[in-house]
Design an enzyme around this catalytic site. Structure first.
Site, PDB file in Angstrom:
ATOM      1  N   ARG A 128      11.775  54.538  29.727  1.00 25.14           N
ATOM      2  CA  ARG A 128      11.087  53.579  29.580  1.00 25.14           C
ATOM      3  C   ARG A 128      11.301  52.899  28.338  1.00 25.14           C
ATOM      4  O   ARG A 128      11.394  53.585  27.203  1.00 25.14           O
ATOM      5  CB  ARG A 128       9.570  53.785  29.566  1.00 25.14           C
ATOM      6  N   ILE A 129      11.558  51.659  27.901  1.00 22.24           N
ATOM      7  CA  ILE A 129      11.568  51.098  26.659  1.00 22.24           C
ATOM      8  C   ILE A 129      10.571  50.066  26.485  1.00 22.24           C
ATOM      9  O   ILE A 129      10.234  48.961  27.500  1.00 22.24           O
ATOM     10  CB  ILE A 129      12.946  50.363  26.368  1.00 22.24           C
ATOM     11  N   GLY A 130       9.613  50.087  25.510  1.00 26.39           N
ATOM     12  CA  GLY A 130       8.436  49.355  25.442  1.00 26.39           C
ATOM     13  C   GLY A 130       7.782  49.279  24.237  1.00 26.39           C
ATOM     14  O   GLY A 130       8.476  49.603  23.181  1.00 26.39           O
ATOM     15  N   SER A 131       6.551  48.682  23.946  1.00 26.47           N
ATOM     16  CA  SER A 131       5.935  48.716  22.560  1.00 26.47           C
ATOM     17  C   SER A 131       4.766  49.607  22.950  1.00 26.47           C
ATOM     18  O   SER A 131       4.180  50.083  24.074  1.00 26.47           O
ATOM     19  CB  SER A 131       5.738  47.083  22.438  1.00 26.47           C
ATOM     20  N   ARG A 150      12.419  41.053  29.952  1.00 22.88           N
ATOM     21  CA  ARG A 150      13.005  41.659  29.008  1.00 22.88           C
ATOM     22  C   ARG A 150      14.194  42.470  29.905  1.00 22.88           C
ATOM     23  O   ARG A 150      15.249  42.853  29.086  1.00 22.88           O
ATOM     24  CB  ARG A 150      12.233  42.769  28.331  1.00 22.88           C
ATOM     25  N   ARG A 188       9.000  39.888  44.222  1.00 24.30           N
ATOM     26  CA  ARG A 188       7.720  39.657  43.367  1.00 24.30           C
ATOM     27  C   ARG A 188       7.936  39.393  42.023  1.00 24.30           C
ATOM     28  O   ARG A 188       7.193  39.674  41.177  1.00 24.30           O
ATOM     29  CB  ARG A 188       6.470  40.817  43.503  1.00 24.30           C
ATOM     30  N   GLU A 226      -0.099  53.073  24.474  1.00 22.84           N
ATOM     31  CA  GLU A 226       0.666  52.043  25.390  1.00 22.84           C
ATOM     32  C   GLU A 226       0.082  52.277  26.882  1.00 22.84           C
ATOM     33  O   GLU A 226      -1.006  53.017  27.044  1.00 22.84           O
ATOM     34  CB  GLU A 226       2.241  52.426  25.322  1.00 22.84           C
ATOM     35  N   MET A 227       0.765  52.097  28.050  1.00 20.44           N
ATOM     36  CA  MET A 227       0.135  52.171  29.170  1.00 20.44           C
ATOM     37  C   MET A 227       1.138  52.642  30.350  1.00 20.44           C
ATOM     38  O   MET A 227       0.677  52.511  31.707  1.00 20.44           O
ATOM     39  CB  MET A 227      -0.187  50.857  29.556  1.00 20.44           C
ATOM     40  N   GLU A 228       2.246  53.430  30.156  1.00 19.71           N
ATOM     41  CA  GLU A 228       2.977  53.650  31.243  1.00 19.71           C
ATOM     42  C   GLU A 228       3.668  55.064  31.219  1.00 19.71           C
ATOM     43  O   GLU A 228       3.912  55.640  32.228  1.00 19.71           O
ATOM     44  CB  GLU A 228       4.119  52.777  31.248  1.00 19.71           C
ATOM     45  N   ARG A 244       9.872  40.986  17.772  1.00 24.95           N
ATOM     46  CA  ARG A 244       9.844  41.781  18.958  1.00 24.95           C
ATOM     47  C   ARG A 244      11.094  41.940  19.656  1.00 24.95           C
ATOM     48  O   ARG A 244      11.471  42.926  20.075  1.00 24.95           O
ATOM     49  CB  ARG A 244       8.947  41.441  19.942  1.00 24.95           C
ATOM     50  N   SER A 288       4.469  47.585  18.059  1.00 15.74           N
ATOM     51  CA  SER A 288       4.134  45.861  18.043  1.00 15.74           C
ATOM     52  C   SER A 288       2.754  45.454  17.393  1.00 15.74           C
ATOM     53  O   SER A 288       2.811  44.604  16.924  1.00 15.74           O
ATOM     54  CB  SER A 288       4.372  45.525  19.381  1.00 15.74           C
ATOM     55  N   ASP A 289       2.068  46.549  17.074  1.00 16.18           N
ATOM     56  CA  ASP A 289       0.756  46.279  16.614  1.00 16.18           C
ATOM     57  C   ASP A 289       0.050  47.559  16.158  1.00 16.18           C
ATOM     58  O   ASP A 289       0.377  48.701  16.349  1.00 16.18           O
ATOM     59  CB  ASP A 289      -0.120  45.552  17.630  1.00 16.18           C
ATOM     60  N   HIS A 337       9.297  47.368  47.767  1.00 15.25           N
ATOM     61  CA  HIS A 337       9.291  46.408  46.527  1.00 15.25           C
ATOM     62  C   HIS A 337      10.537  45.994  45.896  1.00 15.25           C
ATOM     63  O   HIS A 337      10.600  45.516  44.563  1.00 15.25           O
ATOM     64  CB  HIS A 337       8.464  47.248  45.368  1.00 15.25           C
ATOM     65  N   GLY A 369       8.656  47.162  30.360  1.00 15.38           N
ATOM     66  CA  GLY A 369       7.606  46.487  31.355  1.00 15.38           C
ATOM     67  C   GLY A 369       7.923  45.233  31.731  1.00 15.38           C
ATOM     68  O   GLY A 369       7.479  44.771  32.791  1.00 15.38           O
TER      69      GLY A 369
HETATM   70  N1  HPA Z   1      -2.938  49.121  23.745  1.00 19.66           N
HETATM   71  C1  HPA Z   1      -2.263  49.261  24.929  1.00 19.66           C
HETATM   72  N2  HPA Z   1      -1.015  49.215  25.149  1.00 19.66           N
HETATM   73  C2  HPA Z   1      -0.360  48.540  24.095  1.00 19.66           C
HETATM   74  C3  HPA Z   1      -0.794  48.320  23.125  1.00 19.66           C
HETATM   75  C4  HPA Z   1      -2.282  48.574  22.907  1.00 19.66           C
HETATM   76  O1  HPA Z   1      -2.727  48.397  21.778  1.00 19.66           O
HETATM   77  N3  HPA Z   1      -0.030  47.862  22.322  1.00 19.66           N
HETATM   78  C5  HPA Z   1       1.296  47.814  22.656  1.00 19.66           C
HETATM   79  N4  HPA Z   1       1.117  48.403  24.143  1.00 19.66           N
END
Ligand code: HPA
Length: 235
Positions: free
Chosen positions: A87-90, A24, A43, A179-181, A217, A203-204, A4, A20
């Site tokens: 990891r740098i994310g939201s 970015r 990819r 988050e997811m990672e 953002r 972010s939320d 990959h 992610g």
């Molecule tokens: N859920 C999952 N991952 C996210 C969210 C969320 O609300 N906001 C930013 N990453």
């Protein structure tokens, strides 16, 4: 080259920042690295290597979710010798005292499952950050005047979550954000003797429903890049 990642051996630095979003990665490389070169575009997952204050750094997208991150982090660590992965994310805030734009630095990451669940089986492993990176990142974030929280993240398998009861339990147990990672990044780093950290901006907000406008953002993303680079190379 791996399945990959198209980079030649030696084109990936020992220190890798992982947003992610591949765009970015490009934005961060263009704005923070000197002499950034594109080293992967297989990819559409972009990776760049350059230098920051004379230190070699790769910024490589992880994609969204732990299965995607696992592919890239495995290859970066095992095939390219990456030793420090940040990891740098939201994230979505899960506590009232955590606000939009705040920085969450993850000491640990809880999950329902990760790509490593099959090997841990009956063990509830506690994926945790590298202490030196965590300490350096907190110092960097506070020095920059960022409102910083250190604690647990919830690495969810789904963005569109049909189990509000799980969110409620995470909130009840003091988890700062979702988050997811992060959990799988921590699992992999611990397994292979690398160092890992996740730095996220809010972010939320899951309780208030507020969300950061996209223009903002970018600004908070830039702050995270600087925190991550300073954590890796505290000087
Ligand atoms: N859920 C999952 N991952 C996210 C969210 C969320 O609300 N906001 C930013 N990453």
């Amino acid at each position: 080259m791996t399945v990959h990642i198209g980079a030649e051996k030696g084109q990936i630095a020992e220190t890798v920042l992982m947003p992610g979003d591949p765009y970015r990665a490009r934005w961060a490389a263009e704005n923070f690295l000197d002499g950034a070169e594109l080293v992967n575009e297989v990819r559409g997952m972009l990776g760049f290597t350059g230098t920051w204050k004379g230190n070699r750094v790769t910024i490589h997208g992880s994609g969204m979710g732990m299965p995607s991150l696992s592919i890239y982090a495995n290859e970066l660590i095992r095939d390219y010798g990456a030793k420090t992965l940040i990891r740098i994310g939201s994230c979505g805030a899960m506590q009232e005292h955590v606000g939009l734009r705040d920085v969450v630095i993850a000491m640990s990451a809880t999950s329902l499952s990760t790509p490593s669940s099959a090997i841990f089986r009956e063990i509830n492993f506690a994926p945790h950050a590298d202490w030196s990176l965590l300490k350096n990142a907190v110092a960097a974030a506070e020095a920059m005047g960022a409102k910083t929280h250190v604690g647990g993240l919830y690495s969810s398998d789904v963005f569109y979550d049909e189990r509000p009861d799980l969110t409620e339990q995470m909130t009840r147990h003091g988890i700062l954000g979702v988050e997811m990672e992060a959990a799988e990044l921590y699992n992999l780093a611990l397994r292979h003797g690398a160092r890992a950290l996740a730095v996220c901006t809010v972010s939320d907000h899951l309780q208030t429903g507020e969300a950061l406008p996209s223009a903002e953002r970018e600004k908070s993303f830039g702050e995270m890049v600087e925190i991550a680079l300073t954590a890796a190379f505290p000087g």
